[in-house]
Structure formats: structure tokens, C-alpha cells
Motif scaffolding. Structure first.
Motif, short mmCIF file in Angstrom:
data_model
loop_
_atom_site.label_atom_id
_atom_site.label_comp_id
_atom_site.label_asym_id
_atom_site.label_seq_id
_atom_site.Cartn_x
_atom_site.Cartn_y
_atom_site.Cartn_z
N LEU A 211 0.85 -1.18 0.00
CA LEU A 211 0.00 0.00 0.00
C LEU A 211 0.89 1.24 0.00
N PRO A 221 -7.98 6.91 4.00
CA PRO A 221 -7.23 6.39 2.85
C PRO A 221 -7.38 7.25 1.58
N ASP A 224 -4.33 6.84 -0.33
CA ASP A 224 -3.74 5.50 -0.27
C ASP A 224 -4.04 4.76 -1.58
N ASN A 336 -7.18 -8.23 -3.50
CA ASN A 336 -8.00 -7.63 -2.45
C ASN A 336 -8.76 -8.70 -1.67
N ASN A 339 -7.40 -10.84 1.48
CA ASN A 339 -7.59 -10.39 2.87
C ASN A 339 -6.29 -10.42 3.67
N SER A 341 -2.72 -8.37 5.10
CA SER A 341 -2.28 -7.06 5.57
C SER A 341 -1.00 -6.71 4.82
N ILE A 953 -11.15 -1.52 -0.17
CA ILE A 953 -10.54 -1.28 1.14
C ILE A 953 -9.40 -2.28 1.32
N TRP A 954 -8.24 -1.77 1.74
CA TRP A 954 -7.05 -2.61 1.91
C TRP A 954 -6.61 -2.58 3.37
N GLN A 955 -6.24 -3.73 3.88
CA GLN A 955 -5.65 -3.81 5.20
C GLN A 955 -4.15 -3.57 5.08
N SER A 956 -3.60 -2.87 6.05
CA SER A 956 -2.17 -2.57 5.99
C SER A 956 -1.54 -2.68 7.37
N THR A 960 -6.14 -0.39 9.05
CA THR A 960 -7.09 -0.30 7.96
C THR A 960 -7.93 0.96 8.10
N SER A 962 -11.07 2.86 6.62
CA SER A 962 -12.24 2.66 5.77
C SER A 962 -12.56 3.95 5.02
#
Length: 996
Positions: A211, A221, A224, A336, A339, A341, A953-956, A960, A962
Motif C-alpha cells: 500500500l 485512505p 492510499d 484484495n 484479505n 495485511s 478497502i485494503w488492510q495494511s 485499515t 475505511s
């Protein structure tokens, strides 16, 4: 004539994809969760000019230079897609597709509409071109992306909106580009080129995808963007290229001695497994295509069909590899859905090197004259856009002809290409880029003339003197009286110095209110006379300070006064044929209310700058040096060229150790003229009331008779303790800290201590300590660096004798007007201030430099636009000026019944005590020349309603964030936070056509 009206003329009516469409992520192929899924992405990379011009590439002419014909690529690919519903293809460069679309039958258009609606023909990126990321300015990038995306929206509706950004060829990547893409609604970004050390490190730790947090000011984000590095640039794996331009063997699966299925399948399985070790999911991507490929698409698809068939057949034997046709957005969707991170990147991808001595940092400066022309063209385009809105239909249909801003918009879109403004195209192609811009200027001059006549109430013979930088303008040189109209595209009041070539010694200048304006007449310098040669014969320059209201103009009346010698002559000091600046005891300095500039009595070079307002004094030595361009050596055969900067050593050589000087001082301006050599000179200038120093440099033709290519720099040396740090802007927006011999994401092995520390400078570079900051603003993009503490440099010109073997197959040896080498003239603006208060000044000054007032001249005395119409000598389209930290980024005609408005907060978070505060604007009463009837907030590219933006939406590792919808739009309360750009489409009703 608005933008969509022109679309209609060029491309005809378009059918929007229907509600049953399965485009976007719904159209993606089924994957197998227990296998390694290999996404084959059929694509072509079609440069918008490089070795051939745009037209030559499209039509396929001049194949003696390069075999490439884009029209045949699109014909061939579409034919294959229509014949087989399993096949997919992606396309990028809208300038080519739009031309192809305009030549198709209605039946073909409907067939292509269906392909897009099914997601089998997918547009990625979607700009007019794939823009450069080093030599561009954010304003022009937004415009060219919007131009291409608007075409896709008008032609294909929602199914034409790209989800993935695709910059597979630019030579390094800017953080600001990722920020802009995110604000345009993209879900991901795929890159082709990153530094070879960076890539090796990423492969080792499986961080080829992460990301990118592309803004330090915008709340995540918003900026992002998920970013992936492609495994093979944009080429297919070795041995798997099946274009007519390739020499790899086709797949032979017949009963033949040439049958090679087993070996190729085994090779493919191994290549896929090896690639998967560098990526984190059970999905990998393979780019199946390259430069101008798929002219005979059957070759590619026939072999990929066989590859898919035979590789997938191995699943019956226990293989866990599944291969299929796919697209970047479908690959992005699977990542995506994994799921995971992802790690986070905060810096950019500069500089880029593809080997130990191969830093692609020369193109930051290559073709400096074209880089300046591109920057000026954007300035004029914004003026043209604004007046097209302010005057309504009378701007496009008027006494000077029928025209629109569209030609210059298209030309500017082409100019953003990564082989255009970058300076990396062949000379004849660069000439064509300039020709397109010139045609756009011609069209916009008609628009501006029509608009000024209708608003001002007078049909003047408007003159656009485009050679004022070398003191050439036939009207002012010959006329006894004329008018100077100063149009200000900024939403705040500005002051601007006007310099006009004249042949009289005394002039009166009258402001719009009838007040006399202080002015001076000074001789045209010998530097300028040498540059202009036989163009123009003005002996003097008339100098005065003008002012213009926000988003409006002021008209000044200028008349020659018949009297004696110029009053300035008593203040003119000259020294001829003397290497040192003056006699013993003679002080060489210039000063105004804010600054004092001192020169060394022995060398004539700048030695000290004093800020009188802040009681700051800083020793500053500035002069010009040159690097000896490498032709290759024992370490590497790599030569310096259009792309690559590689000096022969870290040593630079002064052009002169002492300079010839002369000096001009009067009530308007004080100047010191420095002559470094027959081909390098500079004017150090202070205007009355001006809080910055202007350096006007002239370089060229760079001598090469000694057989040495040369790269010319302007270097500033101070005693500031900078600890290896310096600062450059990104696209003219956010500032990035640079550290010498350092990369934030890997341990750098530095092999080129000069070129490996160069970065793009789009508008400014500075160094600072705890108290003092020294900033230099540029008038075009240039390469810059700090190769020693307390010092920084800007490369202003380069003339090279060897090609750098990156494909252009020409040395950077620009001929110039007289074919004896290019002469370049430019400006650097110097600001000296405290570190805590510098931001506000360099932000506003950089914006005024970029969006400078447009000067239009006229003989005066023209007839009324309409009988009885009152003539306006001053006009503003705003009811009140915008706050200093708010910029009107865009005011342009867009759809037939609507206009595009962009407001921008131009300060970063925490950058300025006052400048970084949020600001609230009432849009409904902002403009004086029209009423806003309806208004809709859009994404940055204006191709999607802001309320409809629903990015993935991406987890990092940073958590995360939203995506939250903004508040419902209240146009009377539009709040902008630091670095925020808000975009609106508005329907308007004109209040102002003519004033009676």
C-alpha cells in the motif's frame, strides 16, 4: 464550443453500456483457490510519440524508423475479441483509441460497446496518454487524465471507467502521481520500472506489492493506493513472446518433429513457480505484450490459447498451476479478496536505475526549451479555459473566428507523455510535439481575443508577443501608443513586472484608473542582442509594475514621450573587457526594501544575500559549472544521454572563475549583468518591492568542438549545516525530504555519487538548518541535487555527443533556431527567510510563477464590440478574492451545459501557522460573471460523482482506514483542508456578455 460538443463532432454519438453489463469486477474469470492462478494480460504499449510522431505511429508510416501502426493493432485485436468470447485485452492510450473510434462504422462501434460492457476490452489508466512522472506538473496531469477519462465516460459510460492505473514505462514514479490516482477513484496502480536494487530487495522479502500512502496531509485512505510492481517490466517472460516482432518459437502441438509442447509447458510451469516465490498470494500476473505489439493479434492469441490448453491439462497430472486470460483489475480484485495485511510505502520511486552506472536522471533536464514551452502552454491553456467560461459562447464564436480550447487541451495531453515533456523522443518527434502546442496556441489566441473583446467592449487587433523573453515584439518596437492588457488567472490580486521592447527613450504608462505609473527605460542587454540575432531591433526595454484583480484583467495605456536621453543613463555603470568587476573601492551590490545582494569584488560572483526584514545574512556563492558527460569507461560502457545522466567523474568545472560585469540601477529595477563566457551569462535582478531575487540565465550554444559532451549546472554554496538533507517538490505540490546516498526502503550501494543523488525539481528545491532556509524556484522542471552539505545545484542545460542506448538512437544534440546548438534562457527565483516562515512565501510565489498573468497587447482605438457598449479597462470575475491558501485550479467549459470548477488548498498539514488552516468558501456567490444554477461534486477526474466513489478497502501494517463518504454538499459551505482538491460540475447562467 465545449469539450463534449467537439467529441460529438469527432466521434459521433455513443451508446452507453446497458444495465445488464457485467463489466468491472463482475466480469472477472473464475479462479481456483487451491492453485497458483496465473493471470495472462494481453496488452500493447503504444507510445504517444517517441521514435515516430503520434500520427506516424497511428497510421503506421515511416516503418523504416520503427515498424508500428496502432490502427492495425486495434483492428486486429477487436477482430480476435469478436471471434472468441474467452479472449480479453486491455488498452491504455486514449488519444489513439479516440482517433480509431472516430473512423469506425456504427456497427463496429456497437460491437466494441458490447466488448467493453462484457469486460473483455478493458481500459486501464485511461488518460489521453501515459504521462511522465518526473518533468510534469500536477495541473497538467489532472487535465490530461480528465481529458481521456471524459472520452471514455461519454463513449462507454460506467463500463469505460478504469479501475486500475497502469504506468508500466515511466522512468521512476512520483508519490504525487499515486495521490492523484487515488483521488480519481482508482483501486490500484501497477508499475513496470523500479530501481534494480529496490526490485531485488522487494523480491527477496516478497514486497513486490504494498500500500502506497501517497500524502502526508490527506487523511487516509484518501491518498492510499495499492501498488504492484510487475515481474518483467511490461514484457512477457523470456521465450514466450509471440508477436510478429518476436523471434521466439511458436507452440507446435501437431504430430511433428518440431513439437515443443512438453518443453515449453515445463518451462512455463517452472517460470510461474519461480515468479510466485516473490509474491504473497496464489495469484501472479504475466504481461503478454510489449511495444506496439498485436498488429497481428492472431499470432499472440493462437499461441496463448495453446499455452492455456496444455498448461491446464497438466492439472490432471497433479499440477497446481491454473492459467487464463485476465486483466489488471481482475488480478487486483483477487489480491484484495486475499484479505492480507500489506506493508506501507511513504516515499517515492526516484531516482530510477537499471544498473550500477545507469541512473535515469538526465531526462529531468533534457530538452529544457521544450520543457519551458510545455509549462508556458499550460499557463496559456488555463487562461483560455477561464475566458472561454467567462465570456460564454462569445469566446468561441466571435469577430476573430470560431475556435475553442480543445486543440490546446489535446496538444497538452500529448505533451505529458513519458517521451514528450521528458525530453526522450527523437528530434523530429519533439518538433512535432512543439508544432501541436503551437496549433493549440493559435486556437486559444482566437478564444482569448474573442473573450477580451466581448468583456472589454472593444474590437482590438490583439497581439500576442511570444518572444518577449528576448525583447522582440514588432508592435511595441514601432508604435507610438498601445495598450497592454494584463490578465490574471489567479483568484487573488497580483503584481507583475512588465518588460517591453521599445525604441523610444521616454514613455508614459497610465493605469486603468488614470493614474500615472512609474516606469523606466533601460538598454536591451548585449546578452539579449546576442541571443535574438536578427529577430527584432529594439534598443531599449520599458519596465513597469502592473497589477491585476483576481480572475480578471487591467488595461494599461502606454505612450511614447518625445524628449531627450533616457533618464537612467546617469545611473548606468559599465566595465568592458575586464575580468574583474570593478576598481578598488567600488561596491557591487543591489538592494530594495526587502533584500540586499552583494558580489565578490575579485570574482564578480554572488557572495551574500541579506534579508533586511528578518535581519538574516547568509553567505551564498552562485556560479555555473559543467560536468564532463561520460562516453563510457572501464567501469561501464554506459554513456550520458537523453535518459541517463552519467558524468565522467564527480568533479565539476567552473565555466569561469571571474566574470565581466555591468550594472543598472533605477527606481524600478536594479540589475547586475554577469558574463561568464561567450555562451553563458546571467542577470541578477531586484525589482522594487519584490521579496525575492531573480536570476535570469542564458546558456548555449554549449561548445562541443573539444569533443566533450557537457551538462551545465547552476550551483549555490552556503555555510548551512544540512546533514546531507535537501528538499524538492513532487509535481509542484507536496515537499519530500531527500538524503544524499540514502534510500528509505533499502540499503543503497551507491555507484554514481552525482547522478545517483539527482531528483526531479518541478517547481522548487531548498536547503535549511534550524533557523534559515534558502529556496530556489524554477520556471520549468529540472534535475537537482545537493552533492555536498550546504550546497545544492540545478541542471539547466545539456548537450551530449553519444546515445545512451535506451532506444532513442540519437545523441541529445539539439540544433536550435540557427542549427549551431540550442540556446536556453530561464529564471531562478531565490528566497531567503527563516525556516519556519518560508513555506508561505515559496508556495504562493511558485503558484504565481506557474500561473503567471497573460500579457496581451493592442494598438488601441478599436471599434466598440457593440454600439454604445462601455469599455472596461478593468474587470474581475470574482466577487471577492479567495484566501491566499486557496487556489482556483480549474475553471473550464466541460459538458455542453456545465462547467468544471476545482478548488485547491495549496498548503500541507502543519506547513504554515496560518496557511495550513482549513478554509470554507461560499461557491454560490464567488463568481461575478455567472450564477450557479445546479452543482454536483465529482471525483478529481470529474468522471464519477463523489458520492458514488467506493474504492476497494485494503488492510495494511499501518491499520485499515475505511472509506468514508464526505458530508452532503452545501455549496455555500465548501471546506478545504490542507492539500485537498475538490471538484465540481456546475450548470451556470451567464450574467455577463456585454456591458452597455
Amino acid at each position: 464550443m465545449g469539450l463534449p460538443a467537439v467529441w460529438g463532432l469527432l466521434f459521433g454519438a455513443a451508446l452507453l453500456c446497458g444495465g445488464e453489463a457485467a463489466c468491472g469486477y463482475q466480469s472477472c474469470p473464475v479462479t481456483k483457490p487451491n492453485m497458483l492462478n496465473v493471470h495472462l494480460i494481453p496488452h500493447t504499449h503504444d507510445d504517444v510519440g517517441w521514435l515516430k510522431t503520434v500520427d506516424q505511429y497511428y497510421f503506421g508510416v515511416r516503418n523504416d524508423i520503427q515498424h508500428a501502426g496502432v490502427q492495425y493493432i486495434l483492428d486486429s485485436v477487436i477482430s480476435e475479441l469478436l471471434a472468441d468470447p474467452s479472449k480479453r485485452f486491455i488498452y491504455v492510450e486514449v488519444v489513439f483509441f479516440a482517433r480509431w473510434w472516430g473512423l469506425q462504422t456504427e456497427a463496429m462501434r456497437q460491437a466494441v460497446q458490447q466488448l467493453v460492457a462484457e469486460g473483455r476490452l478493458e481500459f486501464v489508466n485511461g488518460g489521453w496518454c501515459m504521462n511522465d512522472e518526473a518533468a510534469v506538473h500536477y495541473s497538467s496531469v489532472i487535465d490530461q487524465m480528465s481529458l481521456g477519462l471524459q472520452f471514455l465516460k461519454e463513449t462507454f459510460g460506467e463500463c469505460g471507467r478504469p479501475r486500475a492505473a497502469w504506468h508500466i514505462d515511466p522512468f521512476g514514479h512520483s508519490r504525487e502521481q499515486a495521490s492523484l490516482f487515488a483521488q480519481m477513484g482508482y483501486d490500484g496502480f501497477f508499475l513496470g520500472r523500479i530501481d534494480y536494487q529496490d526490485k531485488a530487495q522487494r523480491e527477496a522479502v516478497r514486497e513486490m506489492e504494498q500500500l502506497w500512502r501517497a500524502s502526508g496531509s490527506l487523511e487516509p485512505p484518501v491518498a492510499d493506493l495499492f501498488t504492484g510492481v510487475l515481474p518483467n517490466g511490461y514484457n512477457p517472460p523470456m521465450s514466450l513472446c509471440w508477436d510478429q516482432s518476436c523471434s521466439d518459437d511458436p507452440i507446435v502441438d501437431d504430430e511433428s518433429d518440431e513439437n515443443n509442447v512438453r518443453s515449453l509447458v515445463t518451462y512455463f510451469l517452472g517460470a510461474a513457480a519461480a515468479q510466485a516465490k516473490h509474491y504473497r498470494t496464489n495469484h501472479i500476473v504475466m504481461t503478454m505484450g510489449s511495444d506496439f505489439q498485436y498488429e497481428n493479434a492472431n499470432l499472440w492469441y493462437k499461441n496463448m490459447d495453446k499455452l492455456i490448453k496444455h498448461v491446464n491439462a497438466q492439472q490432471q497430472q497433479g499440477s497446481h498451476i491454473h492459467v487464463f486470460y485476465s486483466t489488471p483489475s481482475c488480478y487486483l480484485w483477487e489480491l484484495n479478496q486475499a484479505n492480507l495485511s500489506w506493508s506501507v510505502k511513504y516515499d517515492d520511486f526516484f531516482p530510477y536505475a537499471d544498473g550500477p552506472h545507469q541512473f535515469w536522471t538526465g531526462y529531468f533536464t533534457s530538452r529544457p526549451a521544450f520543457k519551458r514551452y510545455e509549462r508556458l502552454s499550460n499557463n496559456f491553456l488555463q487562461v483560455c479555459n477561464q475566458l472561454e467560461v467567462l465570456a460564454g459562447t462569445q469566446a468561441t464564436i466571435g469577430p476573430y473566428g470560431n475556435s475553442s480550447s480543445f486543440e490546446l487541451r489535446k496538444a497538452m495531453g500529448v505533451a505529458q507523455h513519458h517521451d514528450a515533456v521528458s525530453g526522450t523522443a527523437k528530434q523530429h518527434v519533439t518538433n512535432d510535439y512543439a508544432k501541436q502546442l503551437s496549433s493549440g496556441w493559435d486556437a486559444c489566441q482566437v478564444v482569448v481575443s474573442n473573450a477580451l473583446a466581448s468583456i472589454g467592449g472593444s474590437k482590438e487587433n490583439f497581439i500576442f508577443c511570444t518572444y518577449l523573453n528576448i525583447s522582440v515584439c514588432p508592435l511595441t518596437e514601432a508604435a507610438h501608443a498601445f495598450a497592454a492588457i494584463v490578465y490574471n488567472p489567479l483568484p487573488r490580486h497580483v503584481k507583475q513586472i512588465i518588460r517591453l521592447p521599445v525604441n523610444g527613450s521616454h514613455y508614459s504608462v497610465t493605469a486603468p484608473d488614470g493614474q500615472a505609473v512609474l516606469n523606466e527605460v533601460i538598454p536591451v542587454s548585449s546578452f539579449t542582442r546576442d541571443v535574438r540575432r536578427n529577430r527584432g531591433d529594439a534598443m531599449y526595454e520599458l519596465v513597469f509594475q502592473a497589477s491585476a484583480p483576481p480572475l480578471g484583467y487591467s488595461s494599461y495605456t502606454i505612450s511614447k514621450v518625445p524628449t531627450g536621453n533616457p533618464t537612467h543613463s546617469k545611473l548606468l555603470k559599465r566595465l568592458h573587457n575586464q575580468a574583474l568587476p570593478g576598481k578598488q573601492g567600488l561596491s557591487w551590490e543591489i538592494q530594495n526594501e526587502h533584500l540586499r545582494v552583494l558580489f565578490d569584488s575579485k570574482t564578480g560572483l554572488l557572495k551574500e544575500i541579506q534579508n533586511l526584514d528578518k535581519s538574516i545574512s547568509l553567505p551564498v556563492s552562485q556560479t555555473f559549472f559543467w560536468y564532463n558527460a561520460s562516453a563510457g569507461n572501464v567501469d561501464s560502457e554506459q554513456a550520458s544521454g537523453a535518459y541517463i545522466f552519467r558524468p565522467n567523474s564527480s568533479e565539476s568545472f567552473p565555466i569561469s572563475k571571474g566574470v565581466h560585469l555591468y550594472q543598472v540601477k533605477n527606481k524600478v529595477v536594479q540589475e547586475v549583468y554577469q558574463n561568464f563566457s561567450s555562451w553563458c551569462s546571467q542577470v541578477v535582478r531586484l525589482y522594487a518591492g519584490q521579496p525575492y531575487i531573480e536570476l535570469e540565465w542564458t546558456v548555449g550554444p554549449i561548445p562541443i568542438r573539444d569533443g566533450l559532451g557537457k551538462e551545465i549546472i547552476s550551483r549555490f554554496d552556503t555555510n548551512l549545516q544540512t546533514d546531507g538533507r535537501f528538499y524538492t517538490d513532487s509535481y509542484g505540490r507536496e515537499i519530500l525530504e531527500r538524503r544524499r546516498d540514502y534510500r528509505a526502503t533499502w540499503n543503497l550501494s551507491q555507484t554514481e555519487p552525482v547522478a545517483g543523488n539527482y531528483y526531479p525539481v518541478n517547481s522548487r528545491i531548498y536547503i535549511k538548518d534550524q533557523k534559515v532556509q534558502l529556496t530556489v524556484l524554477t520556471d520549468r522542471s529540472q534535475g537537482g541535487s545537493s552533492t555536498a552539505d550546504g550546497s545544492f545545484e540545478l541542471m539547466v542545460h545539456r548537450r551530449l555527443l553519444y546515445d545512451d542506448n535506451r532506444g532513442v538512437a540519437e545523441p541529445l544534440l539539439e540544433p536550435g533556431v540557427y542549427h549551431d546548438g540550442l540556446v536556453v534562457r530561464g529564471r531562478h527565483l531565490i528566497l531567503l527567510d527563516t525556516a519556519e516562515s518560508s513555506a508561505e512565501k515559496h508556495r504562493l510565489l511558485a503558484q504565481q510563477e506557474f500561473m503567471a498573468p497573460q500579457l496581451v497587447l493592442a494598438p488601441g482605438g478599436g471599434p466598440s464590440y457593440q454600439p454604445g457598449q462601455r469599455r472596461l479597462k478593468q474587470f474581475s470575475a470574482l466577487n471577492q478574492a479567495l484566501p491566499a491558501n486557496i487556489h482556483l485550479l480549474t475553471l473550464a467549459q466541460w459538458e455542453p451545459d456545465s462547467i468544471l470548477i476545482r478548488l485547491e488548498h495549496q498548503f500541507e498539514q502543519g506547513e504554515s501557522v496560518n496557511g495550513s488552516l482549513p478554509v470554507t468558501i461560499n461557491l454560490m456567490n464567488l463568481f461575478s460573471s455567472f450564477n450557479i444554477i445546479t452543482i454536483q461534486e465529482m471525483n478529481l477526474a470529474a468522471n464519477q460523482k463523489r458520492e458514488d466513489m467506493k474504492r476497494l478497502i485494503w488492510q495494511s501494517d499501518a491499520g485499515t482506514a475505511s472509506h468514508r463518504s464526505g458530508p452532503k454538499l452545501d455549496p455555500t459551505q465548501v471546506t478545504l483542508k490542507p492539500m485537498e482538491i475538490r471538484t465540481f460540475l456546475a450548470q451556470i447562467q451567464q450574467k455577463f456578455y456585454v456591458q452597455n
